[in-house]
Design a protein around this motif. Structure first.
Motif, PDB file in Angstrom:
ATOM      1  N   THR A   1       0.935  -1.104   0.113  1.00 40.26           N
ATOM      2  CA  THR A   1       0.132   0.244  -0.103  1.00 40.26           C
ATOM      3  C   THR A   1       0.772   1.193   0.122  1.00 40.26           C
ATOM      4  O   THR A   1       1.881   1.363   0.604  1.00 40.26           O
ATOM      5  N   LEU A   2       0.416   2.003  -0.942  1.00 38.41           N
ATOM      6  CA  LEU A   2       1.306   3.405  -1.161  1.00 38.41           C
ATOM      7  C   LEU A   2       0.304   4.537  -0.345  1.00 38.41           C
ATOM      8  O   LEU A   2      -0.813   4.672  -0.951  1.00 38.41           O
ATOM      9  N   ALA A   3       0.787   4.914   0.729  1.00 40.03           N
ATOM     10  CA  ALA A   3      -0.030   5.846   1.598  1.00 40.03           C
ATOM     11  C   ALA A   3      -0.024   7.183   0.827  1.00 40.03           C
ATOM     12  O   ALA A   3       0.663   7.607  -0.109  1.00 40.03           O
ATOM     13  N   PRO A   4      -1.186   8.183   0.942  1.00 41.62           N
ATOM     14  CA  PRO A   4      -1.205   9.298   0.324  1.00 41.62           C
ATOM     15  C   PRO A   4       0.020  10.062   0.917  1.00 41.62           C
ATOM     16  O   PRO A   4       0.665  10.197   1.707  1.00 41.62           O
TER      17      PRO A   4
ATOM     18  N   LEU B   1      -3.055   5.242 -14.184  1.00 42.59           N
ATOM     19  CA  LEU B   1      -2.823   5.074 -12.954  1.00 42.59           C
ATOM     20  C   LEU B   1      -2.816   6.580 -12.375  1.00 42.59           C
ATOM     21  O   LEU B   1      -2.942   7.021 -11.379  1.00 42.59           O
ATOM     22  N   SER B   2      -2.078   7.532 -13.265  1.00 42.87           N
ATOM     23  CA  SER B   2      -1.853   8.887 -12.882  1.00 42.87           C
ATOM     24  C   SER B   2      -3.257   9.519 -12.964  1.00 42.87           C
ATOM     25  O   SER B   2      -3.601  10.252 -11.873  1.00 42.87           O
ATOM     26  N   LEU B   3      -4.083   9.398 -13.895  1.00 37.68           N
ATOM     27  CA  LEU B   3      -5.408  10.185 -13.820  1.00 37.68           C
ATOM     28  C   LEU B   3      -6.362   9.665 -13.175  1.00 37.68           C
ATOM     29  O   LEU B   3      -6.926  10.442 -12.219  1.00 37.68           O
ATOM     30  N   LYS B   4      -6.362   8.406 -12.954  1.00 43.27           N
ATOM     31  CA  LYS B   4      -7.366   7.839 -11.782  1.00 43.27           C
ATOM     32  C   LYS B   4      -6.940   7.690 -10.493  1.00 43.27           C
ATOM     33  O   LYS B   4      -8.090   7.685  -9.708  1.00 43.27           O
ATOM     34  N   HIS B   5      -5.716   7.601 -10.126  1.00 46.76           N
ATOM     35  CA  HIS B   5      -5.329   7.321  -8.803  1.00 46.76           C
ATOM     36  C   HIS B   5      -4.424   8.106  -8.302  1.00 46.76           C
ATOM     37  O   HIS B   5      -4.036   8.276  -7.158  1.00 46.76           O
ATOM     38  N   GLY B   6      -3.957   9.183  -9.162  1.00 49.06           N
ATOM     39  CA  GLY B   6      -2.555  10.030  -8.462  1.00 49.06           C
ATOM     40  C   GLY B   6      -1.371   9.380  -8.503  1.00 49.06           C
ATOM     41  O   GLY B   6      -0.711   9.868  -7.676  1.00 49.06           O
ATOM     42  N   ILE B   7      -1.378   8.209  -9.134  1.00 50.24           N
ATOM     43  CA  ILE B   7      -0.141   7.421  -8.676  1.00 50.24           C
ATOM     44  C   ILE B   7       0.876   7.904  -9.951  1.00 50.24           C
ATOM     45  O   ILE B   7       0.258   7.574 -11.242  1.00 50.24           O
ATOM     46  N   THR B   8       2.041   8.186  -9.770  1.00 49.60           N
ATOM     47  CA  THR B   8       3.022   8.671 -10.793  1.00 49.60           C
ATOM     48  C   THR B   8       4.531   8.321 -10.467  1.00 49.60           C
ATOM     49  O   THR B   8       4.637   7.799  -9.304  1.00 49.60           O
TER      50      THR B   8
ATOM     51  N   LEU C   1       7.613   5.044  -7.217  1.00 48.25           N
ATOM     52  CA  LEU C   1       6.145   5.681  -7.493  1.00 48.25           C
ATOM     53  C   LEU C   1       5.906   6.746  -6.064  1.00 48.25           C
ATOM     54  O   LEU C   1       6.448   6.303  -5.029  1.00 48.25           O
ATOM     55  N   ILE C   2       5.154   7.668  -6.628  1.00 50.67           N
ATOM     56  CA  ILE C   2       4.621   8.446  -5.605  1.00 50.67           C
ATOM     57  C   ILE C   2       2.949   8.524  -5.738  1.00 50.67           C
ATOM     58  O   ILE C   2       2.388   8.347  -6.802  1.00 50.67           O
ATOM     59  N   ASN C   3       2.255   8.654  -4.467  1.00 49.57           N
ATOM     60  CA  ASN C   3       0.743   8.886  -4.651  1.00 49.57           C
ATOM     61  C   ASN C   3       0.676  10.213  -4.254  1.00 49.57           C
ATOM     62  O   ASN C   3       0.497  10.892  -3.226  1.00 49.57           O
TER      63      ASN C   3
ATOM     64  N   THR D   1      -3.381   0.410  -3.210  1.00 50.43           N
ATOM     65  CA  THR D   1      -2.643  -0.800  -2.719  1.00 50.43           C
ATOM     66  C   THR D   1      -2.340  -1.427  -4.354  1.00 50.43           C
ATOM     67  O   THR D   1      -2.940  -1.646  -5.166  1.00 50.43           O
ATOM     68  N   ILE D   2      -0.829  -1.551  -4.381  1.00 53.20           N
ATOM     69  CA  ILE D   2      -0.191  -2.145  -5.623  1.00 53.20           C
ATOM     70  C   ILE D   2      -0.143  -3.655  -5.543  1.00 53.20           C
ATOM     71  O   ILE D   2       0.368  -4.290  -4.732  1.00 53.20           O
TER      72      ILE D   2
END
Length: 155
Positions: A46-49, A77-84, A104-106, A113-114
Motif C-alpha cells: 500500500t502506497l500511502a497518500p 494510474l496517474s489520472l484515475k489514482h494520482g499514482i506517478t 512511485l509517488i501517490n 494498494t499495488i
C-alpha cells in the motif's frame, strides 16, 4: 527497428510475472510490472497518500551501449489514482547492471494498494547521444533570446 534488451530475473523473483510487453502494435512504451517479494505478494503493497516507494521489478537488464530505457508513468494510474513517478522520465543507463526498481509517488489523498504483477510504469527504449561541452565567451543570438518560463505565451 527492434533492439534486443537482455533481461535476467533476480533469484527471488516470481517467474510467472510477464516480461515487459507492448499492449498494442503502436505502443511506444512497454508495460512493466511489479514483482513483489514473496512476503508481500498476497496482500500487495500500500502506497500511502503523499508518500513514495521503490517497487521491485525482479529484473536486471543489459541495455546495448548507445541506448537507455526511459521509465515513464502509466497515464491511467496517474489520472484515475494520482499514482506517478517522482522523477519522470527516469533513466536506466546502458552500463547499469543492478536490480531495477520503479519509484512511485501517490499524489492523492487516498491510499492505493499495488498488487503483485500490476502494471505500474512503461519502458521506452531510446537512443542516446553524448555531447561535448565547451566554455565560450559568445553565444549565437535567437529571436527568443533569454526569455524562459512562460515567455513564449500563457503557461
Amino acid at each position: 527497428m527492434s533492439i534486443l534488451i537482455k533481461l535476467k530475473r533476480e533469484d527471488w523473483a516470481d517467474p510467472q510475472i510477464p516480461l515487459p510487453d507492448y499492449a498494442t502494435a503502436g505502443s511506444a512504451g512497454a508495460d512493466i510490472r511489479v514483482n513483489l517479494r514473496p512476503e508481500d505478494r498476497a496482500a500487495g503493497v500500500t502506497l500511502a497518500p503523499w508518500s513514495r516507494l521503490l517497487l521491485p521489478t525482479g529484473l536486471i537488464a543489459e541495455i546495448p551501449q548507445g541506448y537507455e530505457i526511459q521509465v515513464r508513468p502509466r497515464s491511467g494510474l496517474s489520472l484515475k489514482h494520482g499514482i506517478t513517478l517522482p522523477n519522470t522520465p527516469g533513466t536506466i543507463d546502458s552500463d547499469y547492471r543492478g536490480p531495477i526498481g520503479v519509484p512511485l509517488i501517490n499524489l492523492s489523498d487516498t491510499p492505493y494498494t499495488i498488487a503483485h504483477g500490476e502494471r505500474v510504469a512503461q519502458w521506452v527504449v531510446a537512443p542516446v547521444l553524448q555531447a561535448r561541452f565547451s566554455l565560450t565567451q559568445v553565444l549565437g543570438d535567437t529571436a527568443r533570446g533569454s526569455g524562459g518560463f512562460g515567455s513564449t505565451g500563457r503557461g
